[in-house]
Design a protein around this motif. Sequence first.
Motif, PDB file in Angstrom:
ATOM      1  N   UNK A   1       0.841  -1.206   0.000  1.00 50.10           N
ATOM      2  CA  UNK A   1       0.000   0.000   0.000  1.00 50.10           C
ATOM      3  C   UNK A   1       0.872   1.251   0.000  1.00 50.10           C
ATOM      4  N   UNK A   2       1.903   1.243   0.833  1.00 49.25           N
ATOM      5  CA  UNK A   2       2.794   2.408   0.905  1.00 49.25           C
ATOM      6  C   UNK A   2       3.531   2.625  -0.416  1.00 49.25           C
ATOM      7  N   UNK A   3       3.953   1.553  -1.059  1.00 41.84           N
ATOM      8  CA  UNK A   3       4.645   1.675  -2.339  1.00 41.84           C
ATOM      9  C   UNK A   3       3.725   2.212  -3.423  1.00 41.84           C
ATOM     10  N   UNK A   4       2.452   1.860  -3.354  1.00 46.49           N
ATOM     11  CA  UNK A   4       1.500   2.382  -4.330  1.00 46.49           C
ATOM     12  C   UNK A   4       1.333   3.886  -4.166  1.00 46.49           C
ATOM     13  N   UNK A   5       1.281   4.352  -2.930  1.00 49.22           N
ATOM     14  CA  UNK A   5       1.176   5.790  -2.682  1.00 49.22           C
ATOM     15  C   UNK A   5       2.429   6.501  -3.166  1.00 49.22           C
ATOM     16  N   UNK A   6       3.580   5.927  -2.850  1.00 48.76           N
ATOM     17  CA  UNK A   6       4.843   6.583  -3.227  1.00 48.76           C
ATOM     18  C   UNK A   6       4.985   6.682  -4.737  1.00 48.76           C
ATOM     19  N   UNK A   7       4.449   5.710  -5.477  1.00 48.99           N
ATOM     20  CA  UNK A   7       4.595   5.712  -6.940  1.00 48.99           C
ATOM     21  C   UNK A   7       4.019   6.972  -7.560  1.00 48.99           C
ATOM     22  N   UNK A   8       2.859   7.422  -7.082  1.00 48.12           N
ATOM     23  CA  UNK A   8       2.242   8.607  -7.673  1.00 48.12           C
ATOM     24  C   UNK A   8       3.126   9.833  -7.480  1.00 48.12           C
ATOM     25  N   UNK A   9       3.760   9.946  -6.307  1.00 46.08           N
ATOM     26  CA  UNK A   9       4.654  11.081  -6.065  1.00 46.08           C
ATOM     27  C   UNK A   9       5.926  10.986  -6.921  1.00 46.08           C
ATOM     28  N   UNK A  10       6.408   9.766  -7.137  1.00 44.81           N
ATOM     29  CA  UNK A  10       7.598   9.605  -7.979  1.00 44.81           C
ATOM     30  C   UNK A  10       7.336  10.088  -9.397  1.00 44.81           C
ATOM     31  N   UNK A  11       6.186   9.731  -9.938  1.00 41.63           N
ATOM     32  CA  UNK A  11       5.828  10.165 -11.294  1.00 41.63           C
ATOM     33  C   UNK A  11       5.784  11.684 -11.358  1.00 41.63           C
ATOM     34  N   UNK A  12       5.167  12.328 -10.361  1.00 40.08           N
ATOM     35  CA  UNK A  12       5.093  13.787 -10.329  1.00 40.08           C
ATOM     36  C   UNK A  12       6.477  14.397 -10.161  1.00 40.08           C
ATOM     37  N   UNK A  13       7.330  13.761  -9.358  1.00 36.18           N
ATOM     38  CA  UNK A  13       8.687  14.280  -9.149  1.00 36.18           C
ATOM     39  C   UNK A  13       9.483  14.277 -10.446  1.00 36.18           C
ATOM     40  N   UNK A  14       9.390  13.187 -11.208  1.00 37.32           N
ATOM     41  CA  UNK A  14      10.118  13.113 -12.474  1.00 37.32           C
ATOM     42  C   UNK A  14       9.597  14.158 -13.453  1.00 37.32           C
ATOM     43  N   UNK A  15       8.292  14.383 -13.466  1.00 35.09           N
ATOM     44  CA  UNK A  15       7.738  15.401 -14.362  1.00 35.09           C
ATOM     45  C   UNK A  15       8.245  16.790 -13.976  1.00 35.09           C
ATOM     46  N   UNK A  16       8.321  17.055 -12.681  1.00 39.00           N
ATOM     47  CA  UNK A  16       8.876  18.340 -12.234  1.00 39.00           C
ATOM     48  C   UNK A  16      10.330  18.469 -12.661  1.00 39.00           C
ATOM     49  N   UNK A  17      11.122  17.434 -12.428  1.00 43.66           N
ATOM     50  CA  UNK A  17      12.537  17.492 -12.789  1.00 43.66           C
ATOM     51  C   UNK A  17      12.707  17.668 -14.295  1.00 43.66           C
ATOM     52  N   UNK A  18      11.840  17.027 -15.070  1.00 46.26           N
ATOM     53  CA  UNK A  18      11.907  17.117 -16.529  1.00 46.26           C
ATOM     54  C   UNK A  18      11.744  18.559 -17.004  1.00 46.26           C
ATOM     55  N   UNK A  19      10.959  19.320 -16.233  1.00 42.53           N
ATOM     56  CA  UNK A  19      10.707  20.715 -16.592  1.00 42.53           C
ATOM     57  C   UNK A  19      11.523  21.678 -15.730  1.00 42.53           C
ATOM     58  N   UNK A  20      12.628  21.190 -15.174  1.00 41.38           N
ATOM     59  CA  UNK A  20      13.588  22.007 -14.412  1.00 41.38           C
ATOM     60  C   UNK A  20      12.985  22.626 -13.152  1.00 41.38           C
ATOM     61  N   UNK A  21      11.929  22.033 -12.634  1.00 41.64           N
ATOM     62  CA  UNK A  21      11.352  22.475 -11.369  1.00 41.64           C
ATOM     63  C   UNK A  21      11.981  21.628 -10.263  1.00 41.64           C
ATOM     64  N   UNK A  22      13.183  22.035  -9.859  1.00 40.20           N
ATOM     65  CA  UNK A  22      13.946  21.210  -8.918  1.00 40.20           C
ATOM     66  C   UNK A  22      13.272  21.153  -7.548  1.00 40.20           C
ATOM     67  N   UNK A  23      12.698  22.280  -7.117  1.00 39.87           N
ATOM     68  CA  UNK A  23      12.043  22.264  -5.806  1.00 39.87           C
ATOM     69  C   UNK A  23      10.826  21.355  -5.829  1.00 39.87           C
ATOM     70  N   UNK A  24      10.036  21.429  -6.893  1.00 40.56           N
ATOM     71  CA  UNK A  24       8.886  20.535  -7.001  1.00 40.56           C
ATOM     72  C   UNK A  24       9.308  19.080  -7.010  1.00 40.56           C
ATOM     73  N   UNK A  25      10.414  18.794  -7.710  1.00 44.49           N
ATOM     74  CA  UNK A  25      10.926  17.418  -7.742  1.00 44.49           C
ATOM     75  C   UNK A  25      11.320  16.962  -6.345  1.00 44.49           C
ATOM     76  N   UNK A  26      12.055  17.828  -5.627  1.00 46.54           N
ATOM     77  CA  UNK A  26      12.488  17.472  -4.279  1.00 46.54           C
ATOM     78  C   UNK A  26      11.327  17.267  -3.331  1.00 46.54           C
TER      79      UNK A  26
END
Length: 857
Positions: free
Chosen positions: A547-572
Amino acid sequence: MAFKQRSAPELTAATPEQLFQLLPRTGKSVASLWSHQADILRDYAQNFSTSRDLAIELPTGTGKTLPGLLIADWRRRSKKGRTVFACPTVQLVRQVVSAAKRQGIPVVDLSGSAKYWDTADKVKFESGRATAVVTYSSIFNVNPKITNPDLIIFDDAHAGEQYVTAAYTVNVDRGKHAEIYEDLIEALREGLNKELIMNTPSAGTRRSVDVVFPVLNDDWLGPLDAALSKLGLRDDKAWREQSFRYGALRGHLSACSVYITWDEISIRPLVPPTFENSTFSQAAQRIYLSATLGSGGELERAFGRPAIKRLSLPESAGRPKSGRRFVVFPQMVQGADPEALSRTLIELAGKAIVITPSDFAVSHAEAALVPANWAVFHRSDVEDSFDAFAASSNSLCILANRYDGIDLPGSACRAVVLYGHPNATHLQERFLASRARASAAIDERVRSRVVQGTGRCTRGPEDWAVVIVADPDTTTYLSRPEVQSALDEDLQAEVRFGLEQSETAADELIENVRVFLEQGEAWLTEAEPILSEYRSEVVRRQPDAAVALEVSASYEVLAVECAWHDDWQGAGENFHAAAESLSNARSARGYHAMELFLAAVYLNAAGRRNDLSAVVKAADGLADRAVLAATPATWMKGTMPLPGQSAKPKAPSDAVAIRALAKAVRATTNSGKHDKRVLAMHEGLADVSHTAFEPALSMLGDLLGANAWKPDGDGRADSVWCWDNELWMTLEAKSEHKPEGAIGLDDVRQTNHHLEFLAADLNAGIPPGSVSIMISPKDVFKSDAMVIAEAFTYKVDPETMRDLALSAERLWKRLITLRNIADDADREDAVEGALTDMRLLPSDVVDRLSLEPIRGS
């Protein structure tokens, strides 16, 4: 009259289920839907027809292709849009096209290169008159030719990760791309393990995977881009393919990680940035068909989606029985040569499909498993069809990483061989499974591969096949209780039965396999009742971190999208949220630590680039938490301190080793005497006799700055390494073990108590982080032995100790040059530099020897 008349409008239906009744009869179509297929279609129409991302689970043998095709055809007709049915391989495309045509569903085969597509077929798809059946690579590439679909259905979605991620991963091979490999090493030199960049590193270093984060140093980005751009300069297939992949990453290296081994470099983001792919991201609906959806966010990570809804049969629904598998484990047979025994079992079956995790393992399997004068089928022989193999005899088909998409029912094949544990099919997986101790993140993926691999020849309830688990790692994996409990009930019973039946003599196992293949009275009256009892006793349990890994997955996807667009704080911030969701998931501790560190890395970048000192300080605190959470893993040390961060004080055990070695170096005035001692250590570790092996262990501990000795008394460790009372290691040498067979209770029980006895000897408490190591050439444990193992007990093979000894010898070649430094502090600084560069500080040594917990994760 030469003009064609206007054709009648295409029939439509209110639901996919009703559409089935309207399809034209072909003489080969099925007469009716199974009840569970109708249930799934009804549920889809009522509750999920507008869901953007939907996973549909129908277990093997329940017919998932037909419901998928009906949904695609229904949407094509009712929405007047383009629909796509994607398969992992060309061979599966052919199967789906045949199935659709038998049922009267209009489809076109658009697999392969777009320049070879039939124009009429392409027009049928583009005009919405037929569903396009394609491979995943037709969608996930730099320039997909499939445009603006309304619906994409992904078949065998549980295997999708390797096909989706491939489009966003650049692999640079030291042999194939030597110049580029060297350029990348040079670009990242300051962030690399110094032993890794040597021409002849030790075997352990060759296997080790390092990671570097380009976002931490802007000066790396230009040289990395210059090196990777060279991939487009050579008209060579291996170079051209990687050049296309780099096209998907170019300009986004700061959102990627660089995984590095001595012979390969892999560059990729944590999860695939599929939001960049308009064919995929702009589809009105994406459906993921799977036999084993599992849990833990694996599907979300594989396809780069923050959330995917699930549709599956209710637990109360009846499921078709699976075919019968007799799972056997040659590694568990005492006194037998596992490979020779595996060959004998293959010969009994008359043919076999062999599945390995990598191309590298294919050559090993061919050398180890092919009986004399047998034919061998490779990937190119079955790319379009398995018909030739199915019709053959005395043959093996050996394939890399093809755990899905192989259907060999009935008499087509009666044996599956698993050769190699599928937890490291690429460098990111190798890193997660070993250095980061974060295998929880890929457990569902690995479990799915094993489950699917075992079922390649049991496609229906009337099929039967022997499954030969021919390697030690998969044997150990399936022996672990927590792994077994996550399998479906039928496979749980079959694995339990197989493990028990494999603890016997080779002749007995061969005879039992013969009885199984005959499916005669002996099997039906003696074996089947036991399997039925086991099936009634087992319960399938979801892994505790799912269950915890499923929750974390959604944040990981959002983090990579932020990093892709140079939003380092959003990624962090999103990586931090992902880590926090795992804070109470004990089995995911390594992955929790990694996500904490990624949060620190991206917040550090945000703070430095925007001159936000508070954010830099927050990153420092997260990095410290990550290091603590990762213990005993030390992979983060190569990245620490983060830019702008102060150096951290030495760990107490490291300080002990540095002082001890600085004194030892100063006292080593006779190089010849030192060399003889090193030679004696190597000779002792090369000997299986305990009288030679055990003293050599203490010599090795001394060379690593420990106080090392063999305690007196029965049942005591064969060597203990103590860095004062800051960190201890006990070593139980089973060098005289034969490689065959399994390690039992007594050996594990003995290893469990060594630290306790040492504490009594020294009248001190056991220091945190101390470990007990068993050294044995055996690769597998009996299940009950794993159950009683303490969390601090680990196993290594003698070769690992010999490899560590080579590293210690190299360390001392450097240390000897420091003996004329008169000032103690200066000499200690130089010793610290050598230990750090070669990763031989006490914490590094513990990390190196504690990769294989006896109890499991």
